[in-house]
Design a protein around this motif. Structure first.
Motif, PDB file in Angstrom:
ATOM      1  N   LYS A   1      -4.076 -33.297 -22.479  1.00 49.30           N
ATOM      2  CA  LYS A   1      -4.148 -32.759 -21.120  1.00 49.30           C
ATOM      3  C   LYS A   1      -2.999 -31.785 -20.937  1.00 49.30           C
ATOM      4  CE  LYS A   1      -4.257 -33.986 -16.217  1.00 49.30           C
ATOM      5  NZ  LYS A   1      -5.414 -33.102 -15.953  1.00 49.30           N
ATOM      6  N   HIS A   2      -3.331 -30.567 -20.540  1.00 44.52           N
ATOM      7  CA  HIS A   2      -2.321 -29.521 -20.462  1.00 44.52           C
ATOM      8  C   HIS A   2      -1.310 -29.802 -19.361  1.00 44.52           C
ATOM      9  CE1 HIS A   2      -0.790 -25.532 -19.027  1.00 44.52           C
ATOM     10  NE2 HIS A   2      -0.484 -25.478 -20.309  1.00 44.52           N
ATOM     11  N   ARG A   3      -0.046 -29.540 -19.712  1.00 46.79           N
ATOM     12  CA  ARG A   3       1.052 -29.624 -18.757  1.00 46.79           C
ATOM     13  C   ARG A   3       1.732 -28.269 -18.679  1.00 46.79           C
ATOM     14  NH1 ARG A   3       4.172 -34.403 -21.643  1.00 46.79           N
ATOM     15  NH2 ARG A   3       3.709 -32.929 -23.332  1.00 46.79           N
ATOM     16  N   GLN A   4       2.312 -27.964 -17.538  1.00 42.06           N
ATOM     17  CA  GLN A   4       2.899 -26.653 -17.312  1.00 42.06           C
ATOM     18  C   GLN A   4       3.994 -26.346 -18.323  1.00 42.06           C
ATOM     19  OE1 GLN A   4       1.604 -24.667 -14.975  1.00 42.06           O
ATOM     20  NE2 GLN A   4       2.941 -22.942 -15.501  1.00 42.06           N
ATOM     21  N   LYS A   5       4.773 -27.352 -18.715  1.00 38.76           N
ATOM     22  CA  LYS A   5       5.890 -27.126 -19.634  1.00 38.76           C
ATOM     23  C   LYS A   5       5.428 -26.854 -21.066  1.00 38.76           C
ATOM     24  CE  LYS A   5       6.589 -32.023 -20.727  1.00 38.76           C
ATOM     25  NZ  LYS A   5       7.565 -33.135 -20.761  1.00 38.76           N
TER      26      LYS A   5
ATOM     27  N   ILE B   1      -8.849 -22.933 -22.640  1.00 40.73           N
ATOM     28  CA  ILE B   1      -8.917 -23.837 -21.497  1.00 40.73           C
ATOM     29  C   ILE B   1      -8.139 -23.227 -20.337  1.00 40.73           C
ATOM     30  CG2 ILE B   1      -9.120 -25.871 -22.971  1.00 40.73           C
ATOM     31  CD1 ILE B   1      -6.166 -26.487 -22.258  1.00 40.73           C
ATOM     32  N   LYS B   2      -8.295 -23.821 -19.142  1.00 38.37           N
ATOM     33  CA  LYS B   2      -7.541 -23.414 -17.973  1.00 38.37           C
ATOM     34  C   LYS B   2      -6.325 -24.326 -17.805  1.00 38.37           C
ATOM     35  CE  LYS B   2     -11.498 -21.496 -15.503  1.00 38.37           C
ATOM     36  NZ  LYS B   2     -12.309 -21.534 -14.262  1.00 38.37           N
ATOM     37  N   PRO B   3      -5.290 -23.876 -17.093  1.00 43.72           N
ATOM     38  CA  PRO B   3      -4.107 -24.724 -16.892  1.00 43.72           C
ATOM     39  C   PRO B   3      -4.491 -26.057 -16.259  1.00 43.72           C
ATOM     40  CG  PRO B   3      -3.648 -22.471 -16.217  1.00 43.72           C
ATOM     41  CD  PRO B   3      -5.116 -22.529 -16.514  1.00 43.72           C
ATOM     42  N   GLY B   4      -3.941 -27.138 -16.802  1.00 42.49           N
ATOM     43  CA  GLY B   4      -4.215 -28.468 -16.290  1.00 42.49           C
ATOM     44  C   GLY B   4      -5.499 -29.089 -16.802  1.00 42.49           C
TER      45      GLY B   4
ATOM     46  N   ASP C   1      -5.600 -18.835 -17.145  1.00 46.62           N
ATOM     47  CA  ASP C   1      -6.236 -19.104 -15.855  1.00 46.62           C
ATOM     48  C   ASP C   1      -7.544 -18.349 -15.715  1.00 46.62           C
ATOM     49  OD1 ASP C   1      -6.653 -20.133 -13.375  1.00 46.62           O
ATOM     50  OD2 ASP C   1      -5.215 -18.842 -12.342  1.00 46.62           O
ATOM     51  N   THR C   2      -7.523 -17.072 -16.069  1.00 47.61           N
ATOM     52  CA  THR C   2      -8.723 -16.238 -16.017  1.00 47.61           C
ATOM     53  C   THR C   2      -8.812 -15.438 -17.302  1.00 47.61           C
ATOM     54  OG1 THR C   2      -7.496 -14.472 -14.887  1.00 47.61           O
ATOM     55  CG2 THR C   2      -8.717 -16.034 -13.503  1.00 47.61           C
ATOM     56  N   PRO C   3     -10.016 -15.178 -17.801  1.00 47.64           N
ATOM     57  CA  PRO C   3     -10.138 -14.356 -19.017  1.00 47.64           C
ATOM     58  C   PRO C   3      -9.629 -12.947 -18.759  1.00 47.64           C
ATOM     59  CG  PRO C   3     -12.291 -14.714 -17.983  1.00 47.64           C
ATOM     60  CD  PRO C   3     -11.320 -15.601 -17.277  1.00 47.64           C
ATOM     61  N   PRO C   4      -8.938 -12.363 -19.733  1.00 50.63           N
ATOM     62  CA  PRO C   4      -8.391 -11.012 -19.523  1.00 50.63           C
ATOM     63  C   PRO C   4      -9.494  -9.990 -19.302  1.00 50.63           C
ATOM     64  CG  PRO C   4      -8.238 -11.653 -21.832  1.00 50.63           C
ATOM     65  CD  PRO C   4      -8.680 -12.870 -21.088  1.00 50.63           C
ATOM     66  N   LYS C   5      -9.290  -9.134 -18.309  1.00 51.22           N
ATOM     67  CA  LYS C   5     -10.256  -8.090 -18.008  1.00 51.22           C
ATOM     68  C   LYS C   5      -9.853  -6.789 -18.709  1.00 51.22           C
ATOM     69  CE  LYS C   5     -11.464  -9.948 -13.457  1.00 51.22           C
ATOM     70  NZ  LYS C   5     -11.526  -9.674 -12.000  1.00 51.22           N
ATOM     71  N   PRO C   6     -10.833  -6.045 -19.205  1.00 50.72           N
ATOM     72  CA  PRO C   6     -10.486  -4.771 -19.846  1.00 50.72           C
ATOM     73  C   PRO C   6      -9.915  -3.778 -18.838  1.00 50.72           C
ATOM     74  CG  PRO C   6     -12.875  -5.010 -19.599  1.00 50.72           C
ATOM     75  CD  PRO C   6     -12.279  -6.327 -19.231  1.00 50.72           C
ATOM     76  N   ARG C   7      -8.836  -3.124 -19.216  1.00 50.20           N
ATOM     77  CA  ARG C   7      -8.200  -2.133 -18.341  1.00 50.20           C
ATOM     78  C   ARG C   7      -8.721  -0.761 -18.725  1.00 50.20           C
ATOM     79  NH1 ARG C   7      -2.038  -3.981 -19.167  1.00 50.20           N
ATOM     80  NH2 ARG C   7      -2.860  -4.275 -21.276  1.00 50.20           N
ATOM     81  N   MET C   8      -9.519  -0.196 -17.843  1.00 49.95           N
ATOM     82  CA  MET C   8     -10.219   1.051 -18.150  1.00 49.95           C
ATOM     83  C   MET C   8      -9.251   2.204 -18.380  1.00 49.95           C
ATOM     84  SD  MET C   8     -13.285   0.192 -18.392  1.00 49.95           S
ATOM     85  CE  MET C   8     -13.888   1.855 -18.657  1.00 49.95           C
ATOM     86  N   LEU C   9      -8.165   2.274 -17.612  1.00 50.98           N
ATOM     87  CA  LEU C   9      -7.216   3.377 -17.778  1.00 50.98           C
ATOM     88  C   LEU C   9      -6.595   3.332 -19.166  1.00 50.98           C
ATOM     89  CD1 LEU C   9      -5.679   5.776 -16.626  1.00 50.98           C
ATOM     90  CD2 LEU C   9      -3.983   4.168 -15.698  1.00 50.98           C
TER      91      LEU C   9
END
Length: 214
Positions: free
Chosen positions: A51-55, A19-22, A94-102
């Protein structure tokens, strides 16, 4: 005993959801369910579990008992039959992890040259060159310092054997059977999920004990 006035809900929790935050976690997101009544089923799918909370951080565990309490609170007359895992792991990102090509390229180079050195060291340890020379001498009667007719196909055979073993050639898959690497990755992910769930449940128990002591 189930009657017409007490419908039965069959529930199977998912092992892991993202899920995304909140964001709010509903029953339909956290589990697969079947109630035999489409109207009741749709209503239960919208039941809010969390419901997601920041803490709360980026990992949360929802326990089956909490879910059953929520269901019975919304529909007291319902009977709940559960299957599968007793907890669902919620990953907050928040966002799905992107593959780091390096990083991927560096890891690929390390694995490629590391595997090559491991094979060469193994052949040195077992005196593979002398073995090939001896096999050549036994078959042809002549001793050859570089029996390429045996060494070249042997080298190709190692590569072909690795491709067949891992069941992949780049993105090409030869059959539906999982490769040993895929099995190991699956087991690693399962172990990580179990550890995170156990850790989160332990923290929850500690917080509850501290709350009761106060």
């Amino acid at each position: 005993m189930t009657t017409e006035t007490s419908p039965t809900l069959y529930l199977r929790l998912r092992k892991r959801i993202n899920i995304k935050p909140g964001q709010t976690v509903t029953l339909g997101l956290a589990a697969r369910l079947f109630a035999g009544n489409p109207v009741l089923e749709r209503r239960l799918q919208q039941l809010v579990l969390y419901k997601h909370r920041q803490k709360d951080g980026n990992r949360v565990v929802i326990d089956l008992l909490q879910i059953v309490q929520k269901i019975r609170g919304a529909t007291p007359q319902i009977e709940v039959e559960t299957f599968g895992d007793p907890q669902v792991l919620v990953i907050v990102s928040d966002t799905p992890p992107k593959p780091r090509m390096l990083v991927l390229i560096i890891a690929w180079l390390l694995l490629f040259f590391g595997a090559g050195l491991a094979i060469m060291n193994f052949h040195t340890d077992v005196s593979m060159k002398e073995v090939h020379q001896r096999i050549t001498e036994m078959i042809t009667g002549d001793k050859n310092e570089h029996p390429l007719w045996l060494q070249i196909p042997y080298s190709f055979g190692i590569g072909i054997g690795m491709v067949v073993f891992f069941n992949h050639l780049f993105r090409k898959r030869f059959n539906e059977e999982p490769s040993p690497l895929e099995v190991e990755l699956y087991m690693y992910e399962e172990n990580v999920n179990e550890y995170v769930i156990a850790e989160e449940m332990s923290k929850t128990s500690e917080r509850e004990e501290q709350g009761q002591s106060r």
